[in-house]
Every structure is written in C-alpha cells, then in structure tokens.
Design a protein around this motif. Structure first.
Motif, PDB file in Angstrom:
ATOM      1  N   LEU A  20       1.927  -0.649  -5.063  1.00 28.48           N
ATOM      2  CA  LEU A  20       2.031  -0.049  -3.876  1.00 28.48           C
ATOM      3  C   LEU A  20       2.741  -0.868  -2.748  1.00 28.48           C
ATOM      4  CD1 LEU A  20       1.459   2.615  -1.883  1.00 28.48           C
ATOM      5  CD2 LEU A  20      -0.781   1.702  -1.608  1.00 28.48           C
ATOM      6  N   ALA A  21       4.068  -0.308  -2.306  1.00 27.69           N
ATOM      7  CA  ALA A  21       4.557  -0.958  -1.036  1.00 27.69           C
ATOM      8  C   ALA A  21       4.819   0.160   0.057  1.00 27.69           C
ATOM      9  CB  ALA A  21       6.096  -1.461  -1.421  1.00 27.69           C
ATOM     10  N   ALA A  22       4.375  -0.264   1.172  1.00 24.71           N
ATOM     11  CA  ALA A  22       4.331   0.894   2.191  1.00 24.71           C
ATOM     12  C   ALA A  22       4.762   0.117   3.538  1.00 24.71           C
ATOM     13  CB  ALA A  22       2.851   1.068   2.633  1.00 24.71           C
ATOM     14  N   PHE A  23       4.994   0.860   4.533  1.00 27.97           N
ATOM     15  CA  PHE A  23       5.822   0.374   5.798  1.00 27.97           C
ATOM     16  C   PHE A  23       7.266  -0.125   5.644  1.00 27.97           C
ATOM     17  CE2 PHE A  23       1.092  -0.300   6.816  1.00 27.97           C
ATOM     18  CZ  PHE A  23       1.277   0.629   8.035  1.00 27.97           C
ATOM     19  N   ALA A  24       7.927   0.396   4.345  1.00 25.35           N
ATOM     20  CA  ALA A  24       9.011  -0.216   3.765  1.00 25.35           C
ATOM     21  C   ALA A  24      10.255   0.387   4.934  1.00 25.35           C
ATOM     22  CB  ALA A  24       9.297   0.401   2.626  1.00 25.35           C
ATOM     23  N   ARG A  25      10.570  -0.291   6.132  1.00 21.56           N
ATOM     24  CA  ARG A  25      11.643   0.167   6.647  1.00 21.56           C
ATOM     25  C   ARG A  25      12.252  -1.194   7.390  1.00 21.56           C
ATOM     26  NH1 ARG A  25       8.158   3.582  11.414  1.00 21.56           N
ATOM     27  NH2 ARG A  25       6.596   4.590   9.785  1.00 21.56           N
ATOM     28  N   GLY A  26      13.626  -0.887   7.500  1.00 17.86           N
ATOM     29  CA  GLY A  26      14.365  -1.886   8.206  1.00 17.86           C
ATOM     30  C   GLY A  26      14.465  -3.174   7.193  1.00 17.86           C
ATOM     31  N   GLU A  27      13.839  -4.199   7.462  1.00 20.34           N
ATOM     32  CA  GLU A  27      14.090  -5.312   6.996  1.00 20.34           C
ATOM     33  C   GLU A  27      12.861  -6.078   6.000  1.00 20.34           C
ATOM     34  OE1 GLU A  27      15.490  -8.206   9.697  1.00 20.34           O
ATOM     35  OE2 GLU A  27      17.613  -7.216   9.962  1.00 20.34           O
ATOM     36  N   GLY A  28      11.995  -5.041   5.805  1.00 21.90           N
ATOM     37  CA  GLY A  28      10.704  -5.636   5.036  1.00 21.90           C
ATOM     38  C   GLY A  28       9.818  -4.416   4.873  1.00 21.90           C
ATOM     39  N   PHE A  29       8.939  -5.095   4.265  1.00 22.94           N
ATOM     40  CA  PHE A  29       7.691  -3.884   3.649  1.00 22.94           C
ATOM     41  C   PHE A  29       6.170  -4.610   3.461  1.00 22.94           C
ATOM     42  CE2 PHE A  29       9.871  -5.650   0.090  1.00 22.94           C
ATOM     43  CZ  PHE A  29       8.718  -6.126  -0.885  1.00 22.94           C
ATOM     44  N   ASP A  30       5.284  -4.227   3.397  1.00 27.01           N
ATOM     45  CA  ASP A  30       4.132  -4.743   3.208  1.00 27.01           C
ATOM     46  C   ASP A  30       3.612  -4.303   1.811  1.00 27.01           C
ATOM     47  OD1 ASP A  30       3.896  -5.241   5.643  1.00 27.01           O
ATOM     48  OD2 ASP A  30       2.083  -4.074   6.339  1.00 27.01           O
ATOM     49  N   LEU A  31       3.283  -5.305   0.785  1.00 25.47           N
ATOM     50  CA  LEU A  31       3.043  -5.121  -0.569  1.00 25.47           C
ATOM     51  C   LEU A  31       1.333  -5.355  -0.661  1.00 25.47           C
ATOM     52  CD1 LEU A  31       3.861  -4.675  -3.503  1.00 25.47           C
ATOM     53  CD2 LEU A  31       3.900  -7.022  -3.748  1.00 25.47           C
ATOM     54  N   PHE A  32       0.720  -4.036  -0.951  1.00 32.72           N
ATOM     55  CA  PHE A  32      -0.653  -4.135  -1.129  1.00 32.72           C
ATOM     56  C   PHE A  32      -1.493  -4.272  -2.243  1.00 32.72           C
ATOM     57  CE2 PHE A  32       0.341  -1.409   2.784  1.00 32.72           C
ATOM     58  CZ  PHE A  32      -0.657  -2.058   3.463  1.00 32.72           C
ATOM     59  N   CYS A  33      -0.496  -4.074  -3.483  1.00 41.22           N
ATOM     60  CA  CYS A  33      -1.286  -4.465  -4.771  1.00 41.22           C
ATOM     61  C   CYS A  33      -0.307  -4.352  -5.804  1.00 41.22           C
ATOM     62  CB  CYS A  33      -2.342  -3.298  -5.064  1.00 41.22           C
ATOM     63  SG  CYS A  33      -1.863  -1.519  -5.120  1.00 41.22           S
ATOM     64  N   HIS A  34      -0.600  -5.179  -6.746  1.00 36.84           N
ATOM     65  CA  HIS A  34      -0.019  -5.259  -8.045  1.00 36.84           C
ATOM     66  C   HIS A  34       1.603  -5.879  -7.815  1.00 36.84           C
ATOM     67  CE1 HIS A  34      -3.352  -3.818 -10.420  1.00 36.84           C
ATOM     68  NE2 HIS A  34      -3.489  -2.724  -9.769  1.00 36.84           N
ATOM     69  N   PRO A  35       1.506  -7.056  -7.656  1.00 39.52           N
ATOM     70  CA  PRO A  35       2.794  -7.594  -7.198  1.00 39.52           C
ATOM     71  C   PRO A  35       3.607  -8.246  -8.361  1.00 39.52           C
ATOM     72  CG  PRO A  35       1.043  -9.316  -6.722  1.00 39.52           C
ATOM     73  CD  PRO A  35       0.489  -8.008  -7.149  1.00 39.52           C
ATOM     74  N   GLU A  36       3.058  -8.023  -9.797  1.00 35.39           N
ATOM     75  CA  GLU A  36       3.624  -8.332 -10.925  1.00 35.39           C
ATOM     76  C   GLU A  36       4.989  -7.599 -11.135  1.00 35.39           C
ATOM     77  OE1 GLU A  36       0.395  -5.210 -12.051  1.00 35.39           O
ATOM     78  OE2 GLU A  36       0.716  -6.869 -10.612  1.00 35.39           O
ATOM     79  N   ARG A  37       5.089  -6.712 -10.287  1.00 47.98           N
ATOM     80  CA  ARG A  37       6.386  -6.063 -10.519  1.00 47.98           C
ATOM     81  C   ARG A  37       7.598  -6.361  -9.699  1.00 47.98           C
ATOM     82  NH1 ARG A  37       2.353  -1.640 -11.376  1.00 47.98           N
ATOM     83  NH2 ARG A  37       2.249  -1.362 -13.494  1.00 47.98           N
ATOM     84  N   LEU A  38       7.299  -7.259  -9.075  1.00 52.14           N
ATOM     85  CA  LEU A  38       8.562  -7.827  -7.967  1.00 52.14           C
ATOM     86  C   LEU A  38       9.063  -8.917  -8.953  1.00 52.14           C
ATOM     87  CD1 LEU A  38       6.988  -8.300  -4.510  1.00 52.14           C
ATOM     88  CD2 LEU A  38       8.453  -6.593  -5.312  1.00 52.14           C
ATOM     89  N   ARG A  39      10.367  -8.980  -8.954  1.00 51.77           N
ATOM     90  CA  ARG A  39      11.140 -10.236  -9.508  1.00 51.77           C
ATOM     91  C   ARG A  39      10.894 -11.407  -8.892  1.00 51.77           C
ATOM     92  NH1 ARG A  39      16.614  -6.758 -10.833  1.00 51.77           N
ATOM     93  NH2 ARG A  39      15.711  -4.851 -11.535  1.00 51.77           N
ATOM     94  N   ALA A  40      10.772 -11.580  -7.435  1.00 50.03           N
ATOM     95  CA  ALA A  40      10.429 -12.607  -6.646  1.00 50.03           C
ATOM     96  C   ALA A  40       9.202 -12.280  -5.885  1.00 50.03           C
ATOM     97  CB  ALA A  40      11.785 -12.794  -5.960  1.00 50.03           C
ATOM     98  N   LYS A  41       8.507 -13.386  -5.501  1.00 49.71           N
ATOM     99  CA  LYS A  41       7.432 -13.406  -4.564  1.00 49.71           C
ATOM    100  C   LYS A  41       7.867 -13.423  -3.159  1.00 49.71           C
ATOM    101  CE  LYS A  41       4.355 -16.004  -7.891  1.00 49.71           C
ATOM    102  NZ  LYS A  41       3.671 -17.337  -8.141  1.00 49.71           N
ATOM    103  N   VAL A  42       7.156 -12.811  -2.614  1.00 50.12           N
ATOM    104  CA  VAL A  42       7.397 -12.472  -1.055  1.00 50.12           C
ATOM    105  C   VAL A  42       7.356 -14.038  -0.380  1.00 50.12           C
ATOM    106  CG1 VAL A  42       6.460 -11.861   1.221  1.00 50.12           C
ATOM    107  CG2 VAL A  42       6.301 -10.233  -0.818  1.00 50.12           C
ATOM    108  N   SER A  43       6.826 -14.926  -0.792  1.00 49.21           N
ATOM    109  CA  SER A  43       6.650 -16.418  -0.048  1.00 49.21           C
ATOM    110  C   SER A  43       7.760 -17.075  -0.548  1.00 49.21           C
ATOM    111  CB  SER A  43       5.650 -16.875  -0.908  1.00 49.21           C
ATOM    112  OG  SER A  43       5.447 -17.248  -2.140  1.00 49.21           O
ATOM    113  N   ASP A  44       8.649 -16.508  -1.513  1.00 49.94           N
ATOM    114  CA  ASP A  44       9.954 -17.231  -1.939  1.00 49.94           C
ATOM    115  C   ASP A  44      10.858 -16.780  -0.903  1.00 49.94           C
ATOM    116  OD1 ASP A  44       8.787 -18.315  -4.129  1.00 49.94           O
ATOM    117  OD2 ASP A  44       9.317 -16.888  -5.472  1.00 49.94           O
TER     118      ASP A  44
END
Length: 274
Positions: free
Chosen positions: A248-272
């Motif tokens: 679940l990704a929300a507040f997806a506007r402009g240049e970013g978003f908030d990832l709330f759960c299950h980050p395993e489907r991202l190809r890169a971590k937000v911290s990267d």
C-alpha cells in the motif's frame, strides 16, 4: 430507452466581490443502477451511467458473487425512466455465494459498504496475496497518479469524479475507468480488466481517492497485490492491507509517496534514494 449521458452542461451564475457573470458548467450525472441477479435486485448504487456492464461484472467479482466472468451467463443493461438495471443470470452454483453477500439497501456514492446487513459481511476475511504481484521502482510509483491523469476525460470536464487505473511495470497506466463514486470507479476498472482478459496480478491499481476499507477489499478480491493512491488510507484499511500482504502506497503525488506496508515489491528501498 437509451442511457443518460454521463454529464450535461448547466447554466449558473458565478459570483465574486463586485461582479457576477453567467457561466456554463459541465456536471456529472448520477443514476440509480440496480444489480439484478436471476431476476432479483441485489443492490442499488448511485453511479455514473457509463461502462455499466464493466460495473456489473466488477461488482460481481469484488463482492464474491462470482469468481470469474464465465459464471455470468448473460448481462443486459436496461434503462428505465428512473434508473438502470444490470440484469445478470448466473451459473447455477452461485446461488449460495449470492445469499451470503446479500445487500438490501441503496448505497450512496460516498460509501461502498452501505446496505450490508451484518457485521461479518462488512469485515469479511480476504484471501492472502503473499508472494504474488510484480515489483515496481520508486520512480514508477511516484509517477503513477500523474500517469492516471491522462485517462480522466470526465474529470477534465466536470472536476467532480474519481478514477481508478491499472498500471503495468514499464508501461504506466494502460486502462482506467471513472465514476462519481470511488468504489464504483474501481469496480468498473476490475470489470473492464476481466472482460478484456487483463490479469490484475501483473500490475498495480492506482486511485484518485483515499483508501478506505472497501477499496482494499476490492483490490485484494481482484487479485492485485499493489495499491497506489493519491490520498490517505484509514487505519482499518491499513490493517486489512497488512493482513492480506497488499503493498500500500499512499499520498502518491508530485515527487514522492508514503509506503505503509509490504515493501518487498519495491525494486529499491526508500533509504537508497537521496
């Protein structure tokens, strides 16, 4: 009888301090749309009178009335002076599922759960999505809602409807539907995907709305493992997403978003990302 148009130009007077001027505004239509199964009305929703067959198929799938389009033997859209009927005839073995998800009251555009006649039905168990779904880059999720903007002609005319879109990795949004009700738009999208043979597990659903309980329920029932929204989730919707392994990704506007759960489907971590 033909379906009413999805919008109509209406005259108004625009007032501001010291002046007023006549204007023409395009306003979206709302119509009562009845979901009729085997001759019995199951639900009545206020919705935009467009893509009604997509709506009927998607509603049937996300409510668990059917598990595939092959279980709907026929679907006829019939316009009446006071509303529209989506008349469906089901395969014989779907009667029990229909009774279990019975709705008895009309649902307004703001709430997709109005009319459910038991607490258990409203907070139904959902299938898990663990291990399912594609992966998306941070850039793809960031661009998702802007990609959906190109699929919103009714919004461009009226500024009064929601959209739900389906995006594929590397392609952006490939299909979308609009409606005055956010949950109706999602049902229309899911129905359109089913009718066109598009597999929801291969991409992500993108919403112009907040993420409430029924939006998570419908996404999971469709088998889509990633949900991206322009606005916030409710706490209960987040709990459902966590339990169903829905990213679940929300507040997806402009240049970013908030990832709330299950980050395993991202190809890169937000911290990267700097």
């Amino acid at each position: 009888m033909d379906l009413p148009p999805p919008f109509r130009a209406t005259d108004a007077t625009h007032h501001r301090p010291g002046s007023h001027v006549s204007v023409s505004r395009a306003l979206p239509e709302e119509a009562a749309i009845a979901m009729v199964y085997d001759g019995t009305t199951h639900a009545v929703m206020m919705a935009t009178p467009a893509d009604v067959e997509d709506f009927a198929v998607g509603f049937s799938l996300t409510e668990g009335i059917v598990t595939g389009t092959n279980q709907i033997a026929s679907c006829d859209v019939i316009a009446h002076p006071k509303g529209i009927e989506a008349q469906m005839w089901l395969a014989e073995d779907r009667g029990e599922a229909l009774a279990a998800r019975r709705r008895t009251l009309a649902g307004p555009v703001g709430c997709g759960l109005c009319g459910i006649d038991s607490i258990e039905a409203a907070v139904r168990s959902l299938p898990g999505l663990a291990g399912a779904g594609p992966t998306l880059t941070i850039d793809e999720i960031t661009a998702a809602t802007e990609s959906l903007r190109g699929w919103q002609p009714l919004h461009d005319r009226t500024r009064a409807v929601h959209a739900a879109g389906f995006m594929l990795p590397g392609q952006g949004v490939v299909l979308a539907r609009e409606d005055v009700g956010r949950h109706n738009a999602l049902d229309k999208l899911i129905g359109a995907m089913a009718r066109q043979g598009i597999d929801p597990s291969q991409g992500a659903i993108v919403l112009t709305s907040r993420v409430s309980t029924e939006m998570v329920q419908k996404c999971v029932m469709a088998g889509c493992a990633i949900l991206i929204a322009v606005s916030a989730p409710t706490l209960h919707a987040l709990r459902l997403a966590e339990g169903a392994h829905l990213t679940l990704a929300a507040f997806a506007r402009g240049e970013g978003f908030d990832l709330f759960c299950h980050p395993e489907r991202l190809r890169a971590k937000v911290s990267d990302v700097a």
